[in-house]
Design a protein around this motif. Structure first.
Motif, PDB file in Angstrom:
ATOM      1  N   PHE A 131     -18.689 -18.281  23.243  1.00 31.16           N
ATOM      2  CA  PHE A 131     -17.872 -19.096  22.342  1.00 31.16           C
ATOM      3  C   PHE A 131     -17.380 -20.372  23.023  1.00 31.16           C
ATOM      4  O   PHE A 131     -16.239 -20.791  22.830  1.00 31.16           O
ATOM      5  CB  PHE A 131     -16.687 -18.304  21.771  1.00 31.16           C
ATOM      6  CG  PHE A 131     -17.065 -17.059  21.034  1.00 31.16           C
ATOM      7  CD1 PHE A 131     -17.979 -17.088  19.999  1.00 31.16           C
ATOM      8  CD2 PHE A 131     -16.504 -15.842  21.379  1.00 31.16           C
ATOM      9  CE1 PHE A 131     -18.332 -15.932  19.316  1.00 31.16           C
ATOM     10  CE2 PHE A 131     -16.842 -14.670  20.693  1.00 31.16           C
ATOM     11  CZ  PHE A 131     -17.763 -14.722  19.662  1.00 31.16           C
ATOM     12  N   MET A 132     -18.245 -20.974  23.825  1.00 34.83           N
ATOM     13  CA  MET A 132     -17.904 -22.214  24.515  1.00 34.83           C
ATOM     14  C   MET A 132     -18.578 -23.392  23.829  1.00 34.83           C
ATOM     15  O   MET A 132     -19.806 -23.426  23.693  1.00 34.83           O
ATOM     16  CB  MET A 132     -18.367 -22.174  25.978  1.00 34.83           C
ATOM     17  CG  MET A 132     -17.520 -21.313  26.864  1.00 34.83           C
ATOM     18  SD  MET A 132     -15.858 -21.988  27.032  1.00 34.83           S
ATOM     19  CE  MET A 132     -14.918 -20.478  26.905  1.00 34.83           C
ATOM     20  N   LYS A 133     -17.775 -24.342  23.413  1.00 28.30           N
ATOM     21  CA  LYS A 133     -18.308 -25.546  22.767  1.00 28.30           C
ATOM     22  C   LYS A 133     -19.046 -26.400  23.792  1.00 28.30           C
ATOM     23  O   LYS A 133     -18.958 -26.162  24.996  1.00 28.30           O
ATOM     24  CB  LYS A 133     -17.162 -26.335  22.130  1.00 28.30           C
ATOM     25  CG  LYS A 133     -16.498 -25.570  21.008  1.00 28.30           C
ATOM     26  CD  LYS A 133     -15.389 -26.383  20.386  1.00 28.30           C
ATOM     27  CE  LYS A 133     -14.747 -25.583  19.253  1.00 28.30           C
ATOM     28  NZ  LYS A 133     -13.655 -26.295  18.632  1.00 28.30           N
ATOM     29  N   THR A 134     -19.727 -27.410  23.287  1.00 27.86           N
ATOM     30  CA  THR A 134     -20.475 -28.302  24.180  1.00 27.86           C
ATOM     31  C   THR A 134     -19.639 -29.509  24.604  1.00 27.86           C
ATOM     32  O   THR A 134     -20.179 -30.556  24.944  1.00 27.86           O
ATOM     33  CB  THR A 134     -21.785 -28.773  23.513  1.00 27.86           C
ATOM     34  OG1 THR A 134     -21.473 -29.398  22.261  1.00 27.86           O
ATOM     35  CG2 THR A 134     -22.728 -27.607  23.294  1.00 27.86           C
ATOM     36  N   THR A 135     -18.341 -29.353  24.614  1.00 33.00           N
ATOM     37  CA  THR A 135     -17.448 -30.376  25.155  1.00 33.00           C
ATOM     38  C   THR A 135     -17.524 -30.315  26.684  1.00 33.00           C
ATOM     39  O   THR A 135     -18.088 -29.374  27.252  1.00 33.00           O
ATOM     40  CB  THR A 135     -15.996 -30.092  24.721  1.00 33.00           C
ATOM     41  OG1 THR A 135     -15.622 -28.802  25.250  1.00 33.00           O
ATOM     42  CG2 THR A 135     -15.845 -30.103  23.207  1.00 33.00           C
ATOM     43  N   MET A 136     -16.944 -31.288  27.336  1.00 35.57           N
ATOM     44  CA  MET A 136     -16.927 -31.272  28.798  1.00 35.57           C
ATOM     45  C   MET A 136     -16.244 -30.005  29.306  1.00 35.57           C
ATOM     46  O   MET A 136     -16.731 -29.364  30.240  1.00 35.57           O
ATOM     47  CB  MET A 136     -16.212 -32.516  29.346  1.00 35.57           C
ATOM     48  CG  MET A 136     -16.187 -32.587  30.864  1.00 35.57           C
ATOM     49  SD  MET A 136     -17.827 -32.654  31.641  1.00 35.57           S
ATOM     50  CE  MET A 136     -18.296 -34.322  31.254  1.00 35.57           C
ATOM     51  N   LEU A 137     -15.150 -29.608  28.676  1.00 32.20           N
ATOM     52  CA  LEU A 137     -14.437 -28.396  29.082  1.00 32.20           C
ATOM     53  C   LEU A 137     -15.324 -27.153  28.914  1.00 32.20           C
ATOM     54  O   LEU A 137     -15.410 -26.314  29.814  1.00 32.20           O
ATOM     55  CB  LEU A 137     -13.143 -28.244  28.280  1.00 32.20           C
ATOM     56  CG  LEU A 137     -12.250 -27.053  28.603  1.00 32.20           C
ATOM     57  CD1 LEU A 137     -11.857 -27.020  30.071  1.00 32.20           C
ATOM     58  CD2 LEU A 137     -11.011 -27.080  27.717  1.00 32.20           C
TER      59      LEU A 137
END
Length: 143
Positions: free
Chosen positions: A54-60
């Motif tokens: 559930f990790m977005k493709t944002t830098m974070l």
């Protein structure tokens, strides 16, 4: 695929990010076909790891996934991505990273089953909660 299945979560992730399973370029500069396959598979599994964690493709999200992958694979490109990507985080995201994401990534990287070895394609209909339990993944929660 039904809601809350690995396949549906992956399909939604791909749709949300406007990518396909074939979007990744072929591996270059690796002459050994076996090693080239391993690196190609790493690239393919990377998006599955994003989706199932559930990790977005944002830098974070990217930095967090890189730490999980780096801990598990020991690949310099993953460890470097975790280090150098974290250096680029804005103050608000850096605080979240240090308080929640990095500790979670370290715990997940050390405790979860080796994500690169999962035959995801045979798990499309598996419930994500069952998948997480089997893989020893505790989803990130922020207090």
């Amino acid at each position: 695929m039904p809601d809350r299945t690995v396949g549906r979560i992956y399909a939604d992730f791909m749709k949300d990010n406007n990518i396909t399973a074939d979007s990744r370029l072929q591996v270059q500069f690796i002459e050994d076909p076996d090693l080239a396959y391993v690196m190609q598979r790493y690239r393919e599994v990377h998006d599955l790891v994003h989706a199932t964690l559930f990790m977005k493709t944002t830098m974070l999200g990217e930095v967090t996934v890189k730490w999980v992958e780096g801990i598990q694979t020991k690949l310099p490109m993953c460890i470097g991505g975790g280090i150098w990507g974290a250096a680029r985080l804005k103050p608000k995201h850096r605080q979240l990273y240090l308080k929640y994401y990095l500790p979670w990534a370290i715990k997940t990287g050390n405790n979860a089953k080796f994500l690169q070895a999962i035959y995801f394609e045979k798990r499309w209909d598996q419930n994500i909660d069952d998948f997480h339990r089997e893989m020893n993944i505790v989803p990130l929660t922020k207090a």
